[in-house]
Design a protein around this motif. Structure first.
Motif, PDB file in Angstrom:
ATOM      1  N   MET A   1       0.830  -1.204   0.000  1.00  0.00           N
ATOM      2  CA  MET A   1       0.000   0.000   0.000  1.00  0.00           C
ATOM      3  C   MET A   1       0.866   1.257   0.000  1.00  0.00           C
ATOM      4  O   MET A   1       1.969   1.267   0.545  1.00  0.00           O
ATOM      5  N   ILE A   2       0.357   2.299  -0.620  1.00  0.00           N
ATOM      6  CA  ILE A   2       1.018   3.591  -0.640  1.00  0.00           C
ATOM      7  C   ILE A   2       0.338   4.492   0.392  1.00  0.00           C
ATOM      8  O   ILE A   2      -0.836   4.847   0.247  1.00  0.00           O
ATOM      9  N   ASP A   3       1.065   4.838   1.454  1.00  0.00           N
ATOM     10  CA  ASP A   3       0.515   5.704   2.498  1.00  0.00           C
ATOM     11  C   ASP A   3       0.723   7.164   2.119  1.00  0.00           C
ATOM     12  O   ASP A   3       1.856   7.573   1.776  1.00  0.00           O
ATOM     13  N   ILE A   4      -0.345   7.944   2.204  1.00  0.00           N
ATOM     14  CA  ILE A   4      -0.337   9.322   1.699  1.00  0.00           C
ATOM     15  C   ILE A   4      -0.712  10.307   2.801  1.00  0.00           C
ATOM     16  O   ILE A   4      -1.626  10.075   3.587  1.00  0.00           O
ATOM     17  N   LEU A   5      -0.001  11.431   2.820  1.00  0.00           N
ATOM     18  CA  LEU A   5      -0.344  12.568   3.671  1.00  0.00           C
ATOM     19  C   LEU A   5      -0.811  13.717   2.776  1.00  0.00           C
ATOM     20  O   LEU A   5      -0.140  14.050   1.805  1.00  0.00           O
ATOM     21  N   ILE A   6      -1.951  14.301   3.103  1.00  0.00           N
ATOM     22  CA  ILE A   6      -2.457  15.466   2.374  1.00  0.00           C
ATOM     23  C   ILE A   6      -2.447  16.667   3.309  1.00  0.00           C
ATOM     24  O   ILE A   6      -3.044  16.634   4.381  1.00  0.00           O
ATOM     25  N   ALA A   7      -1.754  17.731   2.911  1.00  0.00           N
ATOM     26  CA  ALA A   7      -1.746  18.984   3.674  1.00  0.00           C
ATOM     27  C   ALA A   7      -2.445  20.045   2.834  1.00  0.00           C
ATOM     28  O   ALA A   7      -1.933  20.473   1.793  1.00  0.00           O
ATOM     29  N   GLU A   8      -3.617  20.443   3.271  1.00  0.00           N
ATOM     30  CA  GLU A   8      -4.457  21.397   2.534  1.00  0.00           C
ATOM     31  C   GLU A   8      -5.385  22.060   3.545  1.00  0.00           C
ATOM     32  O   GLU A   8      -6.075  21.367   4.315  1.00  0.00           O
ATOM     33  N   ASP A   9      -5.407  23.399   3.571  1.00  0.00           N
ATOM     34  CA  ASP A   9      -6.177  24.086   4.605  1.00  0.00           C
ATOM     35  C   ASP A   9      -7.675  24.115   4.330  1.00  0.00           C
ATOM     36  O   ASP A   9      -8.468  24.341   5.249  1.00  0.00           O
ATOM     37  N   GLN A  10      -8.097  23.868   3.107  1.00  0.00           N
ATOM     38  CA  GLN A  10      -9.526  23.850   2.795  1.00  0.00           C
ATOM     39  C   GLN A  10     -10.054  22.417   2.899  1.00  0.00           C
ATOM     40  O   GLN A  10      -9.646  21.539   2.137  1.00  0.00           O
ATOM     41  N   ALA A  11     -10.973  22.211   3.829  1.00  0.00           N
ATOM     42  CA  ALA A  11     -11.457  20.860   4.121  1.00  0.00           C
ATOM     43  C   ALA A  11     -12.102  20.195   2.911  1.00  0.00           C
ATOM     44  O   ALA A  11     -11.883  19.005   2.653  1.00  0.00           O
ATOM     45  N   LEU A  12     -12.879  20.945   2.144  1.00  0.00           N
ATOM     46  CA  LEU A  12     -13.558  20.353   0.990  1.00  0.00           C
ATOM     47  C   LEU A  12     -12.554  19.903  -0.068  1.00  0.00           C
ATOM     48  O   LEU A  12     -12.714  18.833  -0.661  1.00  0.00           O
ATOM     49  N   VAL A  13     -11.537  20.700  -0.293  1.00  0.00           N
ATOM     50  CA  VAL A  13     -10.507  20.335  -1.265  1.00  0.00           C
ATOM     51  C   VAL A  13      -9.744  19.114  -0.769  1.00  0.00           C
ATOM     52  O   VAL A  13      -9.470  18.181  -1.523  1.00  0.00           O
ATOM     53  N   ARG A  14      -9.430  19.112   0.515  1.00  0.00           N
ATOM     54  CA  ARG A  14      -8.694  17.988   1.104  1.00  0.00           C
ATOM     55  C   ARG A  14      -9.479  16.684   0.979  1.00  0.00           C
ATOM     56  O   ARG A  14      -8.939  15.644   0.591  1.00  0.00           O
ATOM     57  N   GLN A  15     -10.760  16.747   1.287  1.00  0.00           N
ATOM     58  CA  GLN A  15     -11.589  15.556   1.180  1.00  0.00           C
ATOM     59  C   GLN A  15     -11.769  15.117  -0.269  1.00  0.00           C
ATOM     60  O   GLN A  15     -11.821  13.917  -0.573  1.00  0.00           O
ATOM     61  N   GLY A  16     -11.845  16.101  -1.165  1.00  0.00           N
ATOM     62  CA  GLY A  16     -11.970  15.767  -2.583  1.00  0.00           C
ATOM     63  C   GLY A  16     -10.738  15.051  -3.096  1.00  0.00           C
ATOM     64  O   GLY A  16     -10.832  14.068  -3.841  1.00  0.00           O
ATOM     65  N   LEU A  17      -9.559  15.527  -2.698  1.00  0.00           N
ATOM     66  CA  LEU A  17      -8.305  14.879  -3.087  1.00  0.00           C
ATOM     67  C   LEU A  17      -8.234  13.469  -2.529  1.00  0.00           C
ATOM     68  O   LEU A  17      -7.805  12.530  -3.207  1.00  0.00           O
ATOM     69  N   ASN A  96      13.706  22.874  -4.216  1.00  0.00           N
ATOM     70  CA  ASN A  96      13.610  22.200  -2.922  1.00  0.00           C
ATOM     71  C   ASN A  96      13.495  20.684  -3.061  1.00  0.00           C
ATOM     72  O   ASN A  96      13.156  20.000  -2.102  1.00  0.00           O
ATOM     73  N   ARG A  97      13.721  20.181  -4.261  1.00  0.00           N
ATOM     74  CA  ARG A  97      13.728  18.736  -4.550  1.00  0.00           C
ATOM     75  C   ARG A  97      12.346  18.106  -4.436  1.00  0.00           C
ATOM     76  O   ARG A  97      12.209  16.949  -4.063  1.00  0.00           O
ATOM     77  N   ALA A  98      11.319  18.883  -4.774  1.00  0.00           N
ATOM     78  CA  ALA A  98       9.988  18.289  -4.880  1.00  0.00           C
ATOM     79  C   ALA A  98       9.957  17.392  -6.107  1.00  0.00           C
ATOM     80  O   ALA A  98      10.710  17.591  -7.064  1.00  0.00           O
ATOM     81  N   ASN A  99       9.086  16.396  -6.084  1.00  0.00           N
ATOM     82  CA  ASN A  99       8.991  15.446  -7.197  1.00  0.00           C
ATOM     83  C   ASN A  99       7.964  15.857  -8.246  1.00  0.00           C
ATOM     84  O   ASN A  99       7.763  15.154  -9.230  1.00  0.00           O
ATOM     85  N   GLY A 100       7.333  16.997  -8.017  1.00  0.00           N
ATOM     86  CA  GLY A 100       6.369  17.452  -9.008  1.00  0.00           C
ATOM     87  C   GLY A 100       5.583  18.643  -8.513  1.00  0.00           C
ATOM     88  O   GLY A 100       5.609  18.996  -7.329  1.00  0.00           O
ATOM     89  N   TYR A 101       4.879  19.243  -9.435  1.00  0.00           N
ATOM     90  CA  TYR A 101       4.119  20.462  -9.177  1.00  0.00           C
ATOM     91  C   TYR A 101       2.826  20.336  -9.959  1.00  0.00           C
ATOM     92  O   TYR A 101       2.839  20.286 -11.186  1.00  0.00           O
ATOM     93  N   LEU A 102       1.701  20.232  -9.249  1.00  0.00           N
ATOM     94  CA  LEU A 102       0.421  19.973  -9.899  1.00  0.00           C
ATOM     95  C   LEU A 102      -0.585  21.080  -9.604  1.00  0.00           C
ATOM     96  O   LEU A 102      -0.577  21.667  -8.515  1.00  0.00           O
ATOM     97  N   LEU A 103      -1.446  21.342 -10.566  1.00  0.00           N
ATOM     98  CA  LEU A 103      -2.536  22.285 -10.370  1.00  0.00           C
ATOM     99  C   LEU A 103      -3.763  21.540  -9.877  1.00  0.00           C
ATOM    100  O   LEU A 103      -4.087  20.462 -10.359  1.00  0.00           O
ATOM    101  N   LYS A 104      -4.465  22.131  -8.916  1.00  0.00           N
ATOM    102  CA  LYS A 104      -5.575  21.435  -8.267  1.00  0.00           C
ATOM    103  C   LYS A 104      -6.829  21.332  -9.123  1.00  0.00           C
ATOM    104  O   LYS A 104      -7.785  20.672  -8.732  1.00  0.00           O
ATOM    105  N   ASP A 105      -6.830  21.968 -10.275  1.00  0.00           N
ATOM    106  CA  ASP A 105      -8.032  21.903 -11.111  1.00  0.00           C
ATOM    107  C   ASP A 105      -8.022  20.702 -12.060  1.00  0.00           C
ATOM    108  O   ASP A 105      -8.890  20.558 -12.917  1.00  0.00           O
TER     109      ASP A 105
END
Length: 211
Positions: A1-17, A96-105
């Motif tokens: 399994m792939i364990d994921i952490l989501i950091a997003e201040d908007q609850a609806l967006v976080r739940q949608g992701l 900063n060695r991020a593995n990607g940059y995505l737009l939320k739309d």
């Protein structure tokens, strides 16, 4: 399994992701945070295979949190999320060695595709984001790594155009070839260079000063 952490201040967006990601059988969201500081604290206590960080969050933004999390979990995949198609954000994220940059739309299919690419070692950048930042990177840095001698002049021309951020349609018009032919040639180049995707090919163009 792939364990994921989501950091997003908007609850609806976080739940949608979370809902979109968990449509993939092997993905499970095991951590949630509402700001960058909470995300860092989560990573001090738990191990995550994937960390999704919103850029703009209170207390600590995603860029700063990403730097700290990279130190805590050096082998984790970190993806930045934002609604802002901003060149400076993307460049800072990669610095900063991020593995990607995505737009939320983006839709669920595109999100999962990008996540899988990043987890597989690729650099997940949406085409229009890559199109903005690659020319800037090319202007900022020059490298002299040796180009693979198996590449033909036509393939080098194609790599140069990808490095400049052109889409398949734009390359087609530039080289007077069909889009299907362009796709086939890109696949051949990726196989020859043992690269995963066109973003890695754009990085190859940068590292080898192919213009």
């Amino acid at each position: 399994m792939i364990d994921i952490l989501i950091a997003e201040d908007q609850a609806l967006v976080r739940q949608g992701l979370k809902m979109m990601l968990e449509t993939e059988a092997d993905f499970r969201v095991t951590g949630e945070a509402v700001n960058g500081q909470e995300a860092v604290e989560c990573c001090k206590k738990n191990r995550y295979d994937l960390v999704l960080l919103d850029i703009r969050m209170p207390v600590m933004n995603g860029l700063e949190a990403g730097k700290k999390i990279r130190e805590l979990l050096p082998d984790s995949t970190i993806l930045m999320l934002t609604t802002f198609n901003d060149e400076e954000y993307a460049l800072e994220a990669l610095k900063n060695r991020a593995n990607g940059y995505l737009l939320k739309d983006g839709d669920a299919e595109e999100l999962i595709k990008s996540v899988k690419s990043a987890l597989g070692g690729g650099l997940a950048l949406e085409d229009h984001v890559a199109a903005k930042i690659m020319p800037t990177l090319l202007e900022q840095q020059k490298f002299t790594q040796k180009v693979d001698e198996r590449l033909t002049d036509r393939e080098l021309d194609l790599i140069a155009l990808i490095g400049k951020g052109l889409s398949n349609q734009e390359i087609s018009a530039t080289l007077f070839l069909s889009v299907g032919t362009i796709k086939n040639q890109i696949s051949g180049i990726l196989h020859k260079l043992e690269l995963r995707d066109r973003t890695q090919l754009a990085i190859y163009a940068l590292n080898h000063d192919i213009q």
